[in-house]
Design a protein around this motif. Structure first.
Motif, PDB file in Angstrom:
ATOM      1  N   GLU A   1      39.139  17.951 -33.023  1.00 39.42           N
ATOM      2  CA  GLU A   1      38.762  16.765 -32.253  1.00 39.42           C
ATOM      3  C   GLU A   1      37.874  15.849 -33.083  1.00 39.42           C
ATOM      4  O   GLU A   1      38.015  14.609 -33.021  1.00 39.42           O
ATOM      5  N   GLN A   2      36.988  16.419 -33.874  1.00 37.95           N
ATOM      6  CA  GLN A   2      36.109  15.605 -34.706  1.00 37.95           C
ATOM      7  C   GLN A   2      36.915  14.743 -35.671  1.00 37.95           C
ATOM      8  O   GLN A   2      36.607  13.562 -35.874  1.00 37.95           O
TER       9      GLN A   2
ATOM     10  N   TYR B   1      32.317   7.117 -31.484  1.00 36.46           N
ATOM     11  CA  TYR B   1      33.677   7.220 -30.934  1.00 36.46           C
ATOM     12  C   TYR B   1      33.801   6.379 -29.666  1.00 36.46           C
ATOM     13  O   TYR B   1      34.779   5.641 -29.488  1.00 36.46           O
TER      14      TYR B   1
ATOM     15  N   ASN C   1      29.837  11.162 -31.460  1.00 38.59           N
ATOM     16  CA  ASN C   1      30.297  10.884 -30.100  1.00 38.59           C
ATOM     17  C   ASN C   1      29.977   9.455 -29.682  1.00 38.59           C
ATOM     18  O   ASN C   1      30.789   8.785 -29.031  1.00 38.59           O
TER      19      ASN C   1
ATOM     20  N   MET D   1      38.529  11.877 -33.829  1.00 37.20           N
ATOM     21  CA  MET D   1      37.512  10.871 -33.478  1.00 37.20           C
ATOM     22  C   MET D   1      37.104  10.060 -34.702  1.00 37.20           C
ATOM     23  O   MET D   1      36.927   8.833 -34.621  1.00 37.20           O
TER      24      MET D   1
ATOM     25  N   PRO E   1      32.853  18.740 -29.253  1.00 37.84           N
ATOM     26  CA  PRO E   1      34.120  18.561 -29.985  1.00 37.84           C
ATOM     27  C   PRO E   1      34.346  19.654 -31.034  1.00 37.84           C
ATOM     28  O   PRO E   1      33.444  19.969 -31.826  1.00 37.84           O
TER      29      PRO E   1
ATOM     30  N   LYS F   1      35.846  15.866 -26.619  1.00 39.38           N
ATOM     31  CA  LYS F   1      36.646  14.633 -26.684  1.00 39.38           C
ATOM     32  C   LYS F   1      37.320  14.324 -25.347  1.00 39.38           C
ATOM     33  O   LYS F   1      37.389  13.150 -24.939  1.00 39.38           O
TER      34      LYS F   1
ATOM     35  N   ASP G   1      36.945  10.896 -23.384  1.00 35.16           N
ATOM     36  CA  ASP G   1      38.130  10.082 -23.081  1.00 35.16           C
ATOM     37  C   ASP G   1      38.213   9.733 -21.597  1.00 35.16           C
ATOM     38  O   ASP G   1      38.673   8.644 -21.228  1.00 35.16           O
TER      39      ASP G   1
END
Length: 943
Positions: A15-16, A772, A769, A19, A11, A846, A850
C-alpha cells in the motif's frame, strides 16, 4: 518492522508503494527529504531500546508492577481507596467505544458521552447545592487555582479600583492544593494569605477565600459560620469538599458558598498513583460566563428534538485566546463518566450505604482509641480521624509491618482515612497497633452538620441498579457516539492514532492502579523504574537534557514550560522580561497559558505561505530585546508545514535574550526525524495523548510532560509531598507529583513496543498518509499551504472559504455532511477560518484513507450541484445534514433529494452505517436557554 509496529502502522509495504506513486515520489526517504529541511534532520536512529513484542512487553510490565508493594492506604488527603464496579470497568474504562472518542465539539456524534457528562454535572449540583457545574477539571489543586482566578476576574469595578488583591486559603487545606494555588497566585499579583479561618479578620483588601470541608485533619467544622464571616466582608468563598462526605453532610451551597470543588476519584476511579481523576467544579449561576472548563448544556436539534452540546464555548481559549477564562483545553471526561456511572449504578440507597460504611469505620476506630485514652483532634469527622500525641516512628513501623499506610503529619499528628473497600477487620488491626480494642460504631458527628435534603433524586440515578440494566444503559449511550471503533478521526492537530490494547492493559493491573500518590517511595519501585525510563526516552525523542512528567494536560504542560522560563529569567535577575511573542497561527491555549504565567502577549504575523514573518519577528524581537521573555512556536507549524527557517527564528530570539518554547502539538511529525533540541528550542511540552498514544477519552485524560535544555533543569516543578523536580523547582503544576501517573504506562508501552525503528517509521507513515490525502484531494479542493517542494507535513489544510460565495456553503455544513458518511469532521476553522485541517495519523490503512477521500470528493460534487444551480442553495444535502433514522422513517419527506442520497451516498455505507442520533444541534438556543443538569422526565416526553 517489529511485530507491534505492523499492528500499529496502517499501510502495508504494498500500500505504501501505491500511495507513493499517487504522490509522485519514488520512496519514503525521498518524501521525507522533500518535506523536512535537511539541516534539521537527525543523522542517526534514536537511542531507545529495541522493540519488544506485545507478549514480551506484557510480561515485562507485569514484572514491573510486581515491584510495587501496594499496602492498604489510609493516607487520604484527597485520594482514597475505592471499588470500581466491574460493569463500569469492562464497559467504560476498558471499552474503546468510550476511550477513543474525541472532545465532543461535534455534538451530533457525541450525544452518548454528553449525556454521561450531563449526569456528572447533575450529580455534582445535587451534592454541592449550587446552580451550575462543569463537566470536570484536571485535578483538585487545579480546580482550587481556577476558583481563585475566577474570583479575581469577577471582582466588581470598585474592588478592582481599590486594588483588592489578597486571597485567603485555610491552613488546613490539602498541602498539594495550597502548593498549586501558591504558584498560580504569584503570577497574577495575588497576595496569598494562609491561616486559620476562625481567626480571620478582613483589612478591606481580600477578594476571595478557600475553605476545606472536611479539612485535611478530617475535622468537620461549622462551615456556615466561617462562610458568613467572609461574606459579611463581601469576600467570595470557595469550598474544597470531599464528594463522598456530601452524601451525608450539609451541602456547602446551602450554607452560602459561591463555589464548591473537589475530586470525584473516590466515586469508583482508581488512585493510580495520582491520576487521572476528574475534579468537579460548581458555582452560583452568576459565574456561568467566567466558569473554567467545559459545560454540557441542553438544547434541541433541527427537528426540535432533545439534544445536548457543549455550552457557552465563546468563553474558551480557542476563541478568546489571551482573554480566555482559562487555558484548559483537555479535561477528564472519561473519569467523569466513570464517576457519574458509579452514582447511577449505586443509586441513592447504595451511595448512602457506602458513605455510612466509611463513616462507621472511622467512628469505630475513634471510639476504640478514645477508650484507650488516646487523644483525637476532633470527634466531628466523616472518614478521617486525626490522632495526637503518639510516636510516629513506632506507629509507622508497626503499621507498615502489617501492610498499612497512614498519613504522618509534619507536626507529629497521624491521620487515618477510610475508604469503601476497608472493613471492620482493618479497624481491629489498626486498633491493635495502638494497643486498643473495638468498642462500638456510634457516631459522634453533630447532627447539626448532617444533610436533611435528598440527593441523587433524578430518575437516572434510580433506574439502573442491576448489572443487565447498567450494561444496556452504557451500551445505549456508547452506540450514540462515533469513535475510532467506527472510522478514522481526521482531526488536524489532534493526532487520533491507534490506542492499542496492549498499551492499555497494564492500567487496570491492581499493582499500578491501587497505589496512593504519597505512598513511601520504597513501595513504588516499579513506578519509579518506569518513570526513569520514560523520562530518558522522552528526553531522547526531544533532544533535551531532562523531562518532568508532572503536567497532566497539554495546557498544563504549556503553563509549566512558561513557568520554567520565567524562573530562569528571575534567577538571572531579569524580572522585567515579560514580553512573550506568539505568532498569529498559534494554538489558542498558547496566549491563554502565557497570560496565566504572568507574561504579556505580543502577536506577530505570518506571510502568504503561512510561515512566520521573519522580518516582522526580527523587528519585534529587537524592539523588545530588553524585555523579551521568549517565543512560543509550533513546529511543524499549525499550517501543516515544516518551516525552512526555524533555526533562524529560534536564533533571533536567543540573540535578543529570550527563550524558545516549542508547542509539542505536532511532535508526531518529528519523532525520529528531527527534534525540538535540534531546531533550537529550550523547552517543549509533549501531548502524550497525541504523539505517544494515550487515548483522548472523549475529552480527557491527557498528559503534557515538558522537556527542557540543561540550563532549565534546576527549575522543573516540584511537589510538597514527594521529592521531585529541580533544585530551584517552581511550584507544583498538578496535585500529584507525577500527574496522572497511571496513564504514563500507555506511552511507556508505546515506546517499548515500537523501539527506535518503529518510532521513526510511525512518523514517516504519518507524513506519507497526509501527503496521500493531499495528492488525492488537490484536484477537488485547494490545499492552502505546502512546503517549498509541494509536500505537507503530517496534516494539511483544505481551503473551503470560496464555497460560501459560490454555493452559500459554510465549512460547518461540510463537517455535518461528513457525519452522513460515517466520519468525524476534520478540525473546523483552525488555524484559518473557513478551512478544514486534516491529520490522518500513521495508524490508518489505505482502504480507510480511500473511504475518507471518496467521501470528501462526493461532498465536493454535492457542492458543485449547488454551484451550477441543480441543487437549491438553502435546501440541500449539506444544509440539512446530518440526516438521522428518524427523519428518514418518521417524517414527511419534503426534501428535493432522495433518502438514499441523504444517508447512503456511497456504497460502503450499506455495509457499515453509523446512524447519528440527532439532527443538527441548535447552538444558539442552548446558550440562550442554559440548562446544565438532567431535565425532568416530563421534559423529555414534551420534547
Amino acid at each position: 518492522m517489529s511485530i507491534f509496529s505492523k499492528r500499529h502502522i496502517g499501510p502495508c509495504k504494498t500500500e505504501q508503494q501505491t500511495m507513493l506513486k499517487k504522490i509522485g515520489i519514488g520512496s519514503i526517504s525521498d518524501l521525507i527529504d522533500k518535506t523536512i529541511p535537511g539541516h534539521i534532520r537527525l543523522n542517526q536512529e534514536l537511542a531507545v531500546d529495541d522493540a519488544m513484542s506485545e507478549k514480551d512487553y506484557l510480561q515485562h510490565v507485569t514484572k514491573l508492577g510486581d515491584k510495587n508493594r501496594v499496602f492498604k492506604s489510609f493516607i487520604g488527603l484527597g485520594y482514597n481507596e475505592t471499588i470500581v464496579p466491574s460493569v463500569i470497568l469492562r464497559n467504560v474504562l476498558e471499552n474503546p467505544g468510550w476511550y477513543t472518542a474525541y472532545t465532543p465539539y461535534q455534538a451530533e456524534i457525541s450525544q452518548g458521552r454528553l449525556q454521561a457528562l450531563l449526569n456528572f454535572q447533575t450529580m455534582v449540583l445535587e451534592l454541592t447545592g449550587l446552580e451550575i457545574a462543569n463537566a470536570s477539571l484536571l485535578d483538585e489543586g487545579t480546580a482550587a487555582a481556577e476558583a481563585m482566578i475566577m474570583f479575581y476576574n469577577a471582582r466588581n469595578r470598585n474592588d478592582v479600583k481599590d486594588g483588592k488583591n489578597k486571597f485567603f486559603i485555610t491552613e488546613n487545606a490539602f498541602p498539594q492544593t495550597k502548593e498549586v494555588v501558591m504558584g498560580r497566585a504569584q503570577n497574577l499579583g495575588i497576595e496569598l494569605h494562609i491561616g486559620n479561618p476562625e481567626n480571620f479578620s478582613d483589612d478591606g483588601s481580600f477578594f476571595g477565600a478557600i475553605l476545606q470541608y472536611p479539612d485535611a485533619n478530617g475535622v468537620v467544622c461549622n462551615l456556615m459560620a466561617q462562610i458568613e464571616n467572609f461574606k459579611a466582608s463581601g469576600i467570595q468563598v470557595a469550598v474544597s469538599a470531599d464528594i463522598l462526605s456530601l452524601v451525608l453532610l450539609k451541602s456547602p451551597g446551602s450554607m452560602g458558598a459561591d463555589v464548591v470543588f473537589g475530586s470525584s476519584q473516590r466515586f469508583g476511579v482508581p488512585m493510580g498513583y495520582g491520576g487521572p481523576h476528574a475534579a468537579f467544579f460548581a458555582a452560583k449561576d452568576e459565574y456561568k460566563r467566567n466558569m473554567p472548563g467545559r459545560i454540557i448544556g441542553v438544547s434541541k436539534d433541527a427537528d426540535d428534538n432533545f439534544a445536548l452540546r457543549m455550552a457557552l464555548q465563546t468563553r474558551e481559549q480557542h476563541i478568546k485566546r489571551d482573554k480566555a477564562t482559562s487555558n484548559i483545553c483537555t479535561a477528564q471526561a472519561l473519569l467523569a463518566v466513570m464517576a457519574s456511572m458509579y452514582a447511577v449504578y449505586h443509586g441513592p440507597d447504595g451511595m448512602q450505604k457506602i458513605s455510612e460504611h466509611v463513616h462507621q469505620l472511622a467512628s469505630s476506630t475513634a471510639n476504640g482509641l478514645i477508650s484507650k485514652g488516646i487523644l483525637l483532634k476532633s470527634t466531628n469527622f466523616f472518614d478521617t480521624i486525626c490522632i495526637t500525641g503518639q510516636d510516629q516512628i513506632k506507629i509507622r513501623l508497626e503499621a507498615e509491618s502489617i501492610g498499612m499506610n497512614f498519613n504522618y503529619v509534619p507536626n507529629g499528628d497521624i491521620t487515618i482515612s477510610f475508604g469503601e473497600p476497608h472493613t471492620q477487620e482493618d479497624v481491629s488491626a489498626i486498633l491493635s497497633i495502638f494497643g486498643a480494642k473495638h468498642t462500638d460504631n456510634k457516631s459522634n458527628l453533630s447532627i447539626d452538620f448532617l444533610r436533611k435534603d435528598s440527593v441523587f433524586t433524578h430518575p437516572v440515578f434510580n433506574s439502573y441498579h442491576s448489572e443487565s440494566k447498567m450494561m444496556r444503559y452504557l451500551k445505549k449511550l456508547e452506540n450514540k457516539d462515533l469513535s475510532l471503533v467506527h472510522s478514522m478521526i481526521p482531526l488536524g492537530s489532534c493526532t487520533m492514532k491507534l490506542n492499542s490494547a496492549s498499551e492499555l492493559i497494564p492500567i487496570t493491573n491492581p499493582q499500578f492502579a491501587n497505589m496512593h500518590p504519597f505512598a513511601p517511595l520504597e513501595q513504588a519501585t516499579g513506578y519509579h523504574e518506569m518513570f526513569e525510563q520514560l523520562q530518558k526516552d522522552l528526553a531522547e525523542c526531544t533532544g533535551f537534557a531532562g523531562v518532568s512528567l508532572q503536567p497532566n494536560s497539554g495546557a498544563q504542560g504549556e503553563y509549566a514550560g512558561l513557568m520554567v522560563i520565567k524562573a530562569y529569567h528571575a534567577s538571572r535577575g531579569d524580572f522585567h522580561r515579560k514580553k512573550m511573542i506568539i505568532p498569529s497561527s498559534a494554538h489558542g491555549t498558547n496566549p491563554a497559558s502565557a497570560v496565566m504565567a504572568g507574561f504579556e502577549v505580543v502577536v506577530t504575523g505570518c506571510d502568504e505561505g503561512g510561515n512566520i514573518d521573519i522580518n516582522e519577528l526580527k523587528q519585534v524581537a529587537i524592539e523588545l530585546r530588553e524585555d523579551l521573555a521568549g517565543l512560543m512556536v509550533t513546529y511543524p507549524s499549525t499550517h501543516g508545514v515544516f518551516e525552512e527557517d526555524i533555526q533562524e527564528i529560534t536564533g533571533i530570539i536567543h540573540e535578543n535574550g529570550g527563550q524558545v518554547y516549542m508547542d509539542g502539538a505536532n511532535m508526531n511529525a518529528q519523532v525520529g526525524l528531527t527534534n525540538p533540541g535540534k531546531i533550537g528550542a529550550d523547552v517543549c511540552h509533549l501531548n502524550l495523548h497525541k504523539t505517544f498514544a494515550i487515548p483522548h477519552g472523549g475529552g480527557g485524560p491527557g498528559m503534557g510532560p515538558i522537556g527542557v535544555a540543561a540550563h532549565l533543569l534546576p527549575f522543573l516543578p516540584g511537589s510538597p509531598m514527594v521529592q521531585t523536580g529541580g533544585k530551584n523547582a517552581i511550584h507544583a503544576i498538578s496535585s500529584a507529583p507525577y500527574g496522572s501517573a497511571l496513564i504514563l504506562l500507555i506511552s511507556y508501552g508505546y515506546i517499548k513496543m515500537l523501539g527506535a525503528t518503529g518510532l521513526r517509521e510511525s512518523t514517516e507513515i504519518a507524513i506519507l498518509n497526509a501527503n496521500y490525502i493531499a495528492s488525492s484531494l488537490k484536484s477537488h479542493y485547494d490545499i492552502l499551504y505546502c512546503g517549498k517542494n509541494g509536500t505537507v507535513a503530517h496534516e494539511m489544510i483544505l481551503d473551503c472559504r470560496d464555497f460560501k460565495r459560490t454555493a452559500d456553503v459554510e465549512v460547518a455544513d461540510i463537517a455535518k455532511r461528513l457525519i452522513d458518511f460515517g466520519f468525524h469532521a476534520p478540525t473546523v476553522s483552525f488555524p484559518v477560518a473557513g478551512t478544514l485541517m486534516i491529520e490522518p495519523t500513521e495508524s490508518e490503512d489505505k482502504n480507510e484513507l480511500d473511504r475518507f477521500i471518496a467521501a470528501m470528493i462526493k461532498i465536493r460534487e454535492e457542492i458543485r450541484e449547488i454551484e451550477n444551480g441543480h441543487a437549491d442553495k438553502a435546501n440541500n444535502l449539506l444544509k440539512n445534514a446530518p440526516h438521522n433514522a428518524d427523519c428518514i422513517i418518521n417524517k414527511n419527506w419534503n426534501y428535493p433529494y432522495s433518502p438514499q442520497e441523504a444517508v447512503f451516498p456511497l456504497p460502503y455505507l450499506k455495509e457499515m452505517k453509523y446512524w447519528v442520533p440527532v439532527r443538527r444541534v441548535d447552538n444558539a438556543f442552548g446558550d440562550r436557554n442554559l440548562i446544565c443538569s438532567c431535565p425532568s422526565v416530563e421534559s423529555y416526553t414534551t420534547a
